[in-house]
Write an enzyme that holds these catalytic residues in place. Sequence first.
Site, short mmCIF file in Angstrom:
data_model
loop_
_atom_site.label_atom_id
_atom_site.label_comp_id
_atom_site.label_asym_id
_atom_site.label_seq_id
_atom_site.Cartn_x
_atom_site.Cartn_y
_atom_site.Cartn_z
N GLU A 58 0.81 -1.22 0.00
CA GLU A 58 0.00 0.00 0.00
C GLU A 58 0.84 1.27 0.00
O GLU A 58 0.31 2.36 -0.22
CB GLU A 58 -0.94 -0.01 1.21
CG GLU A 58 -2.04 -1.07 1.09
CD GLU A 58 -2.92 -1.15 2.32
OE1 GLU A 58 -2.49 -0.67 3.40
OE2 GLU A 58 -4.03 -1.69 2.22
N GLU A 105 7.36 -21.84 7.84
CA GLU A 105 7.61 -20.95 8.98
C GLU A 105 8.63 -21.54 9.96
O GLU A 105 9.17 -20.81 10.80
CB GLU A 105 6.31 -20.63 9.71
CG GLU A 105 5.73 -21.74 10.54
CD GLU A 105 4.56 -21.23 11.39
OE1 GLU A 105 4.66 -21.36 12.62
OE2 GLU A 105 3.58 -20.72 10.83
#
Length: 246
Positions: free
Chosen positions: A84, A115
């Site tokens: 963004e 992960e």
Amino acid sequence: MENFAELTTEKINPATINIDKCTTLEMVQLINDEDKKVATAVENVLPEIARAVDAIAESFSRGGRLFYIGAGTSGRLGVLDASECPPTFGVSPDMVQGLIAGGEGALIKAVEGAEDNRALAEKDLSDKNFCAEDILVGITASGRTPYVLGGIDFAKKIGAITVGISCVENSALAKVVDIAITPITGAEALTGSTRMKAGTATKMVLNMLTTAAMIKIGKVRSNLMVCVQATNDKLRDRIKRINGMI
């Protein structure tokens, strides 16, 4: 063997123990009651957020970049915030980048085992030419995700400033980063579902980090996004209105 049950984010919330027996309105009221605690948790760590903002703005002024690194929800939130920044502040996509364990495919589908791979983080950062002038923000609600800790280890090894966002007291992440941001949001409405309060707190912190850093480097005048990119009718109209006010 780690005792995951001891993590704050994994504890059972007594306030929602009977949520499966509630009416729909009662369910959403319970969730909302828990969500009300998030802003206070973030408020409690504003000094640490401010320290991180100053470090990020200083890095930007030297041509450095901001990297987020995380897995699952945490990784997705970092990628979201990074994506963004170019349309909002008119900056290069390289300036703020988000890395998620398992790569872009993990944005929509979990990548098993990613992960837990510490070495993968070093590879991902090296592929982006991460250097000492950059800043790394590790994001892990539990504060113990190996992928994130591996990335922090690599960043510290090359002399970069490190920031850690977690929601657990005295987390492994908080102990190793230069700046620890630890909003304690408590047990989730659904046990262990850190996409809820922990995720909301993380999003609030990330909003502050990039917004305040961009303000400090001149991407905002008054409270106007003067560098916003005109990519649609709404934004073209906004730019006209901003130009009329400055």
